[in-house]
Write a protein that holds these residues in place. Structure first.
Motif, short mmCIF file in Angstrom:
data_model
loop_
_atom_site.label_atom_id
_atom_site.label_comp_id
_atom_site.label_asym_id
_atom_site.label_seq_id
_atom_site.Cartn_x
_atom_site.Cartn_y
_atom_site.Cartn_z
N UNK A 1 -29.50 -26.77 60.55
CA UNK A 1 -28.06 -26.67 60.26
C UNK A 1 -27.89 -26.97 58.77
N UNK A 2 -27.12 -26.16 58.04
CA UNK A 2 -26.94 -26.44 56.61
C UNK A 2 -26.44 -27.86 56.37
N UNK A 3 -26.71 -28.44 55.18
CA UNK A 3 -26.32 -29.82 54.91
C UNK A 3 -24.84 -30.07 55.26
N UNK A 4 -24.58 -31.22 55.85
CA UNK A 4 -23.22 -31.61 56.29
C UNK A 4 -22.23 -31.52 55.11
N UNK A 5 -22.72 -31.88 53.93
CA UNK A 5 -21.85 -31.88 52.74
C UNK A 5 -21.25 -30.50 52.51
N UNK A 6 -21.94 -29.45 52.92
CA UNK A 6 -21.43 -28.09 52.72
C UNK A 6 -20.26 -27.82 53.64
N UNK A 7 -20.41 -28.26 54.88
CA UNK A 7 -19.32 -28.10 55.83
C UNK A 7 -18.07 -28.79 55.27
N UNK B 1 -29.79 -18.45 50.06
CA UNK B 1 -29.67 -17.97 51.44
C UNK B 1 -30.68 -18.57 52.41
N UNK B 2 -31.95 -18.48 52.03
CA UNK B 2 -33.04 -18.87 52.95
C UNK B 2 -33.12 -20.38 53.03
N UNK B 3 -33.12 -20.99 51.83
CA UNK B 3 -33.35 -22.43 51.73
C UNK B 3 -32.30 -23.23 52.50
N UNK B 4 -31.03 -22.83 52.37
CA UNK B 4 -29.96 -23.62 52.99
C UNK B 4 -29.38 -22.97 54.24
N UNK B 5 -30.04 -21.91 54.71
CA UNK B 5 -29.58 -21.22 55.92
C UNK B 5 -28.11 -20.78 55.79
N UNK C 1 -21.84 -23.72 46.43
CA UNK C 1 -22.99 -23.62 45.53
C UNK C 1 -22.99 -24.76 44.52
N UNK C 2 -21.81 -25.08 44.00
CA UNK C 2 -21.72 -26.16 43.01
C UNK C 2 -22.10 -27.48 43.66
N UNK C 3 -21.59 -27.69 44.87
CA UNK C 3 -21.88 -28.94 45.59
C UNK C 3 -23.41 -29.06 45.80
N UNK C 4 -24.00 -27.99 46.29
CA UNK C 4 -25.44 -28.03 46.59
C UNK C 4 -26.28 -28.32 45.36
N UNK C 5 -25.97 -27.59 44.27
CA UNK C 5 -26.84 -27.67 43.10
C UNK C 5 -26.56 -28.90 42.23
N UNK C 6 -25.41 -29.60 42.48
CA UNK C 6 -25.11 -30.78 41.65
C UNK C 6 -25.77 -32.04 42.17
N UNK C 7 -26.15 -32.01 43.44
CA UNK C 7 -26.66 -33.24 44.06
C UNK C 7 -28.20 -33.22 44.01
N UNK C 8 -28.74 -33.67 42.88
CA UNK C 8 -30.19 -33.60 42.67
C UNK C 8 -30.99 -34.31 43.73
N UNK C 9 -30.55 -35.53 44.11
CA UNK C 9 -31.38 -36.26 45.10
C UNK C 9 -31.24 -35.62 46.48
N UNK C 10 -30.04 -35.09 46.79
CA UNK C 10 -29.85 -34.36 48.05
C UNK C 10 -30.76 -33.12 48.09
N UNK C 11 -30.83 -32.42 46.96
CA UNK C 11 -31.68 -31.23 46.87
C UNK C 11 -33.15 -31.60 47.09
N UNK C 12 -33.57 -32.67 46.42
CA UNK C 12 -34.97 -33.13 46.57
C UNK C 12 -35.29 -33.43 48.03
N UNK C 13 -34.35 -34.14 48.69
CA UNK C 13 -34.60 -34.53 50.09
C UNK C 13 -34.66 -33.29 50.98
N UNK C 14 -33.74 -32.36 50.75
CA UNK C 14 -33.68 -31.14 51.59
C UNK C 14 -34.97 -30.32 51.41
#
Ligand SMILES: Cc1ncc(COP(=O)(O)O)c(C=O)c1O
Length: 365
Positions: free
Chosen positions: A42-48, A219-223, A259-272
């Protein structure tokens, strides 16, 4: 139409879930789609939350930011490149259209084949000349692999890792090709999914080679294939020529916010990314081992979240029988070099991978 009627026109890409559901006579939710290579999380909750917030704060009342400033800054920080070297797109596919328009002016385009069909679509839009460059159809388990061709075309389209084979090309083997071409496009849609894949990315080379553009997809990475998010990185002068032709608002406000939310959160990106790469290593190895135990088919080595299986005979009827179990595998007939005796399977959760193995085992003669 009955399922016994095999799809006569091979699809040009995977993920045609609505058409397949209609053809098979089921609801889309009943299908396990292993024909498109999307991370099964499921895509990161923060996106929802971000999408809900964007809808509720009246953002759709205004035109979206056509400069994509915050999104570009977030991408530029993550990849450590200047913001003017970043161009967000309505999916990577939209950017292929503009890459192809530019490439059409540079001469003959080389397409390593079998390869992703969308480059042909994009090139044909602009009447560009292109040639397929046949890749060897056998390879070993090495990751990364040396790029096996020495193309002499004016433009080169590279997919890293390659689709549909899953081979990761080494940066060392690709870099020497850049100066031999007027323009090089490197599609890294799947690279963040590959364990240690970033080491082979050409993004660190974009400042050195002004004729190189790298294209990425979220697309692929974050479903999130339905949201349409991708970006290009490379020469500001080239990207400027693309920008001038696009419609004024190629990305909608929801996509820009997410897209801005996803790419701004460096530690979230690392974890994902760590989670995704662990899944690729674990499930890729498991699926490959299980497939090796099934008679009549051979799995081919892959670095990423999909792999090819091949057989000495046609696999089209096997694909249809598996579709009856509500599982979609990628028909490879649209990859002319592969044809009926190959299928592509994308990795799923363990439970769904088990379903795929069971269905293959039960339906192979
Ligand atoms: C290699 C490759 N690049 C790009 C894309 C398209 O990405 P997007 O959904 O961002 O347009 C795909 C989709 O299947 C793909 O396989």
């Amino acid at each position: 139409m009955g399922i016994s009627q095999v799809n006569l026109i091979p699809p040009r890409h995977g993920g045609n879930i609505r058409e397949e559901a209609r053809r098979i006579g089921v609801r889309t939710e009943q299908l396990l789609d292993a024909s498109a290579s999307i991370v099964p999380f499921t895509p990161p909750r923060a996106i929802h939350n971000c999408l809900v917030q964007t809808l509720s704060n009246n953002s759709l009342r205004h035109y979206p930011d056509s400069t994509h400033l915050r999104f570009r800054e977030a991408i530029s920080n993550w990849h450590k490149v200047p913001p003017d070297m970043v161009l967000p797109g309505n999916g990577a596919s939209e950017l292929f259209t503009w890459a192809a328009r530019y490439a059409a002016t540079k001469g003959l385009n080389g397409l390593p084949s079998p390869g992703f069909a969308d480059y042909v679509r994009a090139l044909e839009c602009w009447n560009a000349s292109y040639r397929h460059l046949p890749l060897p159809l056998t390879w070993n388990t090495e990751v990364p692999q040396a790029f096996p061709l020495s193309p002499t075309t004016d433009v080169l389209w590279i997919t890293n890792p390659h689709n549909p084979t899953g081979q990761l090309w080494s940066k060392k083997s690709i870099e020497p090709l850049i100066n031999n071409h007027a323009f090089v496009i490197c599609d890294e849609a799947f690279i963040p999914l590959v364990p240690n894949g970033e080491r082979e990315s050409l993004i660190p080379l974009v400042s050195k080679y002004s004729n190189l553009i790298v294209i990425r997809s979220l697309t692929k990475l974050f479903a999130l294939p339905g949201l349409r998010l991708g970006y290009a990185i490379g020469s500001p002068q080239i990207l400027e020529t693309w920008s001038k032709c696009r419609d004024p608002w190629p990305l909608n406000a929801l996509a820009i916010a997410a897209g801005t939310k996803l790419m701004s959160d460096g530690s979230g990106l690392d974890r994902w990314i760590t989670r995704v790469q662990r899944w690729v290593s674990k499930e890729g190895a498991w699926l490959h081992t299980q497939l090796e135990k099934i008679p009549e088919i051979t799995p081919l080595p892959s670095s990423t979240n999909f792999l090819l299986i091949k057989s000495n005979s046609s696999l089209i009827y096997l694909r249809e029988k598996i579709a009856k179990k509500n599982i979609l595998l990628r028909d490879c007939r649209s990859f002319v070099e592969l044809g009926e005796s190959y299928l592509r399977i994308s990795l799923q959760t363990r439970r769904d991978n088990q379903r795929i193995i069971k269905a293959l085992r039960e339906n192979i003669k």
